[in-house]
Design a protein around this motif. Structure first.
Motif: not given
Length: 194
Positions: A21-29, A1-7, A101-103
Motif C-alpha cells: 500500500p502507498n503511504a496514505d493507505a499505510t497510515r489509514f491501515f 489488499m487487492d492490487a486490481m479488481r479481477i472479474s 484523510g477526511l480534512g
C-alpha cells in the motif's frame, strides 16, 4: 489488499499480484489497527478507536466546544482503570484521526456571496463584483487578517479512495454496475438503458 479488481471470467489471465500500500493507505491501515486494540487490557466491549469516534460524534451532534470535549475525556479517564488507552484531549485525538484523510480546505469568500478568493483570485483583497473588503478591519493588537466569511471545501476524491480501499465497501460502490435486472423489470435507475 487487492492490487486490481479481477472479474471471475478473466481471473486466469492475471497473476495474483500483491502490492504494497502507498503511504496514505499505510497510515489509514495503522489507524484501523487501533480498532482492534482494546480500551484497556481485558476490555471486550470498546476499542481505542470506537470510543474516540463515539465521543467525536457526541461533540458534533451537541455542538460541544473543544474545552467541553476535553472535560468529558478528563472525567472518563478518571473512572476508567489505570493503563487505559483513551487519548487525553481533543488535540491528540484530532491528530490521531488525521490519517483518515477526511480534512477540508478553508476558502475565503465575499460576505455577499459574490465570489470565492480561490485559485487565480486567491490574492485579491476586494470583491470584484460588489467591492466589499475581504478582511475585517484590524482592531487593537490583532495582527492577523481575518476574512469576513469562509467556506469549507471537503474534497470528494480522498473520501472515494477510502471507500475503494476495502473489498467490502468497493463491492457496494460498484453495485449499480454489476447487478442485473430480473425478468427485465426495472427496480432501480441503473436497470434502465440510459
Amino acid at each position: 489488499m487487492d492490487a486490481m479488481r479481477i472479474s471471475e471470467g478473466n481471473a486466469s489471465e492475471f497473476p495474483n499480484v500483491e502490492e504494497e500500500p502507498n503511504a496514505d493507505a499505510t497510515r489509514f491501515f495503522d489507524l484501523l489497527k487501533d480498532s482492534d486494540e482494546p480500551l484497556w487490557d481485558g476490555c471486550t466491549h470498546h476499542s481505542k478507536l470506537s470510543v474516540v469516534t463515539q465521543v467525536f460524534t457526541i461533540k458534533s451532534d451537541h455542538g460541544l466546544s473543544e474545552a467541553g470535549y476535553d472535560k468529558i475525556i478528563e472525567w472518563a479517564r478518571s473512572i476508567l482503570p489505570k493503563g487505559n488507552r483513551l487519548k487525553e484531549n481533543f488535540y491528540v485525538v484530532k491528530s490521531m484521526m488525521k490519517p483518515l484523510g477526511l480534512g477540508y480546505q478553508k476558502i475565503d469568500m465575499c460576505p455577499n456571496f459574490c465570489m470565492l478568493y480561490y485559485l487565480e483570485n486567491a490574492e485579491m483583497t476586494e470583491c470584484m463584483t460588489c467591492g466589499h473588503s475581504r478582511y475585517k478591519p484590524r482592531t487593537g493588537r490583532v495582527k492577523t487578517l481575518m476574512a469576513f466569511k469562509k467556506i469549507r471545501y471537503f474534497p470528494i476524491t480522498p473520501r472515494l479512495q477510502r471507500l475503494f480501499m476495502s473489498l467490502k465497501t468497493a463491492k457496494h460502490m460498484t453495485w449499480h454496475q454489476s447487478h442485473h435486472a430480473v425478468d427485465r423489470v426495472m427496480v432501480h435507475p441503473s436497470d434502465g438503458e440510459a
